[in-house]
Scaffold this motif. Structure first.
Motif, PDB file in Angstrom:
ATOM      1  N   GLY A 131      -6.661  15.277  -1.174  1.00  0.00           N
ATOM      2  CA  GLY A 131      -5.402  15.556  -1.873  1.00  0.00           C
ATOM      3  C   GLY A 131      -4.482  14.348  -1.917  1.00  0.00           C
ATOM      4  N   ASP A 132      -4.739  13.351  -1.068  1.00  0.00           N
ATOM      5  CA  ASP A 132      -3.911  12.140  -1.070  1.00  0.00           C
ATOM      6  C   ASP A 132      -4.272  11.248  -2.252  1.00  0.00           C
ATOM      7  OD1 ASP A 132      -2.604  12.808   1.255  1.00  0.00           O
ATOM      8  OD2 ASP A 132      -3.870  11.567   2.554  1.00  0.00           O
ATOM      9  N   TRP A 133      -3.334  10.433  -2.667  1.00  0.00           N
ATOM     10  CA  TRP A 133      -3.710   9.322  -3.554  1.00  0.00           C
ATOM     11  C   TRP A 133      -3.138   8.026  -3.007  1.00  0.00           C
ATOM     12  CZ3 TRP A 133      -0.261   6.515  -6.719  1.00  0.00           C
ATOM     13  CH2 TRP A 133       1.002   7.077  -6.892  1.00  0.00           C
ATOM     14  N   LEU A 134      -3.936   7.004  -3.130  1.00  0.00           N
ATOM     15  CA  LEU A 134      -3.619   5.708  -2.543  1.00  0.00           C
ATOM     16  C   LEU A 134      -3.392   4.722  -3.673  1.00  0.00           C
ATOM     17  CD1 LEU A 134      -6.659   5.905  -0.137  1.00  0.00           C
ATOM     18  CD2 LEU A 134      -4.270   6.040   0.608  1.00  0.00           C
ATOM     19  N   GLU A 135      -2.408   3.866  -3.477  1.00  0.00           N
ATOM     20  CA  GLU A 135      -2.164   2.851  -4.496  1.00  0.00           C
ATOM     21  C   GLU A 135      -1.870   1.518  -3.819  1.00  0.00           C
ATOM     22  OE1 GLU A 135       0.512   2.938  -8.368  1.00  0.00           O
ATOM     23  OE2 GLU A 135       1.642   2.398  -6.576  1.00  0.00           O
ATOM     24  N   CYS A 136      -2.578   0.534  -4.315  1.00  0.00           N
ATOM     25  CA  CYS A 136      -2.429  -0.803  -3.768  1.00  0.00           C
ATOM     26  C   CYS A 136      -1.880  -1.681  -4.892  1.00  0.00           C
ATOM     27  CB  CYS A 136      -3.841  -1.206  -3.370  1.00  0.00           C
ATOM     28  SG  CYS A 136      -3.972  -2.798  -2.760  1.00  0.00           S
ATOM     29  N   GLU A 137      -0.843  -2.441  -4.604  1.00  0.00           N
ATOM     30  CA  GLU A 137      -0.221  -3.255  -5.656  1.00  0.00           C
ATOM     31  C   GLU A 137      -0.086  -4.696  -5.188  1.00  0.00           C
ATOM     32  OE1 GLU A 137       3.704  -1.915  -6.837  1.00  0.00           O
ATOM     33  OE2 GLU A 137       3.971  -3.623  -8.166  1.00  0.00           O
ATOM     34  N   TRP A 138      -0.338  -5.613  -6.117  1.00  0.00           N
ATOM     35  CA  TRP A 138       0.021  -7.014  -5.899  1.00  0.00           C
ATOM     36  C   TRP A 138       0.485  -7.576  -7.235  1.00  0.00           C
ATOM     37  CZ3 TRP A 138      -3.749 -11.559  -4.984  1.00  0.00           C
ATOM     38  CH2 TRP A 138      -4.756 -11.585  -5.932  1.00  0.00           C
ATOM     39  N   PRO A 139       0.946  -8.810  -7.341  1.00  0.00           N
ATOM     40  CA  PRO A 139       1.618  -9.223  -8.577  1.00  0.00           C
ATOM     41  C   PRO A 139       0.779  -9.058  -9.838  1.00  0.00           C
ATOM     42  CG  PRO A 139       2.035 -10.817  -6.845  1.00  0.00           C
ATOM     43  CD  PRO A 139       1.033  -9.858  -6.292  1.00  0.00           C
ATOM     44  N   TYR A 140      -0.535  -8.974  -9.722  1.00  0.00           N
ATOM     45  CA  TYR A 140      -1.387  -8.951 -10.911  1.00  0.00           C
ATOM     46  C   TYR A 140      -1.870  -7.561 -11.300  1.00  0.00           C
ATOM     47  CZ  TYR A 140      -1.531 -13.781  -9.328  1.00  0.00           C
ATOM     48  OH  TYR A 140      -1.168 -15.025  -8.894  1.00  0.00           O
ATOM     49  N   GLU A 141      -1.749  -6.599 -10.403  1.00  0.00           N
ATOM     50  CA  GLU A 141      -2.381  -5.305 -10.675  1.00  0.00           C
ATOM     51  C   GLU A 141      -1.926  -4.223  -9.705  1.00  0.00           C
ATOM     52  OE1 GLU A 141      -6.655  -5.493 -10.557  1.00  0.00           O
ATOM     53  OE2 GLU A 141      -6.882  -3.415 -11.214  1.00  0.00           O
ATOM     54  N   LYS A 142      -1.985  -2.973 -10.222  1.00  0.00           N
ATOM     55  CA  LYS A 142      -1.844  -1.790  -9.360  1.00  0.00           C
ATOM     56  C   LYS A 142      -3.185  -1.070  -9.380  1.00  0.00           C
ATOM     57  CE  LYS A 142       2.960  -0.358  -9.759  1.00  0.00           C
ATOM     58  NZ  LYS A 142       3.856   0.637 -10.356  1.00  0.00           N
ATOM     59  N   LEU A 143      -3.718  -0.793  -8.233  1.00  0.00           N
ATOM     60  CA  LEU A 143      -5.033  -0.136  -8.145  1.00  0.00           C
ATOM     61  C   LEU A 143      -4.856   1.209  -7.428  1.00  0.00           C
ATOM     62  CD1 LEU A 143      -8.181  -0.251  -8.183  1.00  0.00           C
ATOM     63  CD2 LEU A 143      -8.047  -1.498  -6.021  1.00  0.00           C
ATOM     64  N   LEU A 172       0.857  -1.182   0.000  1.00  0.00           N
ATOM     65  CA  LEU A 172       0.000   0.000   0.000  1.00  0.00           C
ATOM     66  C   LEU A 172       0.895   1.235   0.000  1.00  0.00           C
ATOM     67  CD1 LEU A 172      -2.857   1.231   0.179  1.00  0.00           C
ATOM     68  CD2 LEU A 172      -2.650   1.138   2.660  1.00  0.00           C
ATOM     69  N   ARG A 173       0.653   2.126  -0.975  1.00  0.00           N
ATOM     70  CA  ARG A 173       1.395   3.386  -1.034  1.00  0.00           C
ATOM     71  C   ARG A 173       0.432   4.546  -0.820  1.00  0.00           C
ATOM     72  NH1 ARG A 173       3.420   0.590  -5.398  1.00  0.00           N
ATOM     73  NH2 ARG A 173       5.556  -0.147  -5.105  1.00  0.00           N
ATOM     74  N   LYS A 174       0.948   5.574  -0.156  1.00  0.00           N
ATOM     75  CA  LYS A 174       0.180   6.821  -0.034  1.00  0.00           C
ATOM     76  C   LYS A 174       1.052   7.923  -0.596  1.00  0.00           C
ATOM     77  CE  LYS A 174      -0.913   9.054   3.966  1.00  0.00           C
ATOM     78  NZ  LYS A 174      -1.653   9.283   5.230  1.00  0.00           N
ATOM     79  N   ASN A 175       0.550   8.615  -1.605  1.00  0.00           N
ATOM     80  CA  ASN A 175       1.319   9.673  -2.279  1.00  0.00           C
ATOM     81  C   ASN A 175       2.683   9.154  -2.739  1.00  0.00           C
ATOM     82  OD1 ASN A 175      -0.868  11.317  -1.639  1.00  0.00           O
ATOM     83  ND2 ASN A 175       0.003  11.787   0.348  1.00  0.00           N
ATOM     84  N   GLY A 176       2.692   7.925  -3.223  1.00  0.00           N
ATOM     85  CA  GLY A 176       3.908   7.335  -3.772  1.00  0.00           C
ATOM     86  C   GLY A 176       4.822   6.701  -2.742  1.00  0.00           C
ATOM     87  N   LYS A 177       4.540   6.908  -1.463  1.00  0.00           N
ATOM     88  CA  LYS A 177       5.418   6.377  -0.412  1.00  0.00           C
ATOM     89  C   LYS A 177       4.837   5.065   0.120  1.00  0.00           C
ATOM     90  CE  LYS A 177       7.278   7.773   4.012  1.00  0.00           C
ATOM     91  NZ  LYS A 177       6.432   7.816   5.180  1.00  0.00           N
TER      92      LYS A 177
END
Ligand code: OOG
Ligand code: MG
Length: 256
Positions: A239-251, A182-187
């Motif tokens: 203003g935040d953006w959240l990114e969740c990644e696993w081997p099949y996808e980045k959401l 899980l990333r927040k604002n790229g971190k």
């Protein structure tokens, strides 16, 4: 002691006005888990009567990280309405929530009806596919503090959810070992392994089926199941953006 209807009313007002209330167990320490589920079921019925659509269910507090998060050490379940779903491209609106938090989860979508006390093999046979998902929680209680009956009555802090677009239909045995970030604002803010959820998130689906059987409710084809946060949850602001990644996808999802 408040009636189940009164508890539900207060929760609805808190949700609609995005203003928190004191947990019910503070003044009603005898509120039971059974009463709390009755409040939750009543909430679902009211929503359906009002025209909402049931999308599926969620399990909660299925990983140790999540149990530590909220200091409750028992798995719980709640319902998900279609209306809670957010399009990742549109994002979510911060002002609709009190103190929202995000957590990555494996989401199972059912292909067949399943009911009763199935084996794990029977659960796998009833699943159509798995996606990565982000649950956006929002407790209606002050300071996100509650006891087990409070959070059950509050539909397990359900707020909104986002589901990935890449269905996975294979690797049932090893999905539990596919890492989630899980990333927040790229971190990078959280990392986890789906096996943190009851050893295998499929166990979470099985537990849900057993819980629903107590109300004689099946899981139906097309319904989705959020199996519980793999990691602890993370607060977010506009203003935040959240990114969740696993081997099949980045959401990814943005917060307005
Ligand atoms: C309770 C809801 C727990 C999960 O995935 O563990 C949950 C909370 O954290 O407020 O959704
Ligand atoms: Mg969750």
């Amino acid at each position: 002691m408040l009636s189940e209807k009164e508890i539900l009313e207060r929760l609805c007002v808190a949700r609609e006005s995005a203003s928190p209330i004191t947990a019910f167990t503070v003044d009603n320490p005898d509120l039971s888990v059974e009463q709390a589920y009755r409040v939750q079921r009543l909430g679902l019925q009211q929503a359906l009567d009002g025209g909402a659509t049931l999308a599926g269910y969620k399990m909660g507090l299925t990983s140790r990280a999540k149990q530590v998060d909220v200091n409750v050490d028992q798995a719980i379940c709640g319902y998900l309405l279609k209306e809670f779903e957010k399009d990742p491209f549109e994002g979510v609106e911060r002002r609709r929530y009190i103190h929202p938090r995000a957590e990555p989860e494996l989401v199972f979508v059912m292909g067949k009806r399943v009911m009763g006390r199935p084996s794990l093999r029977e659960v796998v046979a009833a699943v159509d596919y798995v996606c990565i998902g982000l649950e956006l929680l929002d407790s209606r209680y002050e300071k996100f503090q509650f006891k087990l009956p409070d959070v059950i009555a509050d539909n397990t802090s359900a707020g909104a959810y986002v589901v990935g677009r890449t269905p996975v239909k294979a690797d049932w045995e090893s999905l539990r070992l596919k890492g989630v970030l899980l990333r927040k604002n790229g971190k990078l803010v959280q990392t986890g392994c789906p096996a943190a959820v009851l050893g295998d998130p499929l166990q979470s689906v099985r537990q849900l089926v057993c819980q629903l059987a107590e109300w004689e409710v099946p899981l139906e084809p097309g319904q989705l199941i959020f199996t519980g946060g793999v990691t602890a949850s993370v607060p977010f602001e506009s203003g935040d953006w959240l990114e969740c990644e696993w081997p099949y996808e980045k959401l990814s999802v943005g917060v307005r």
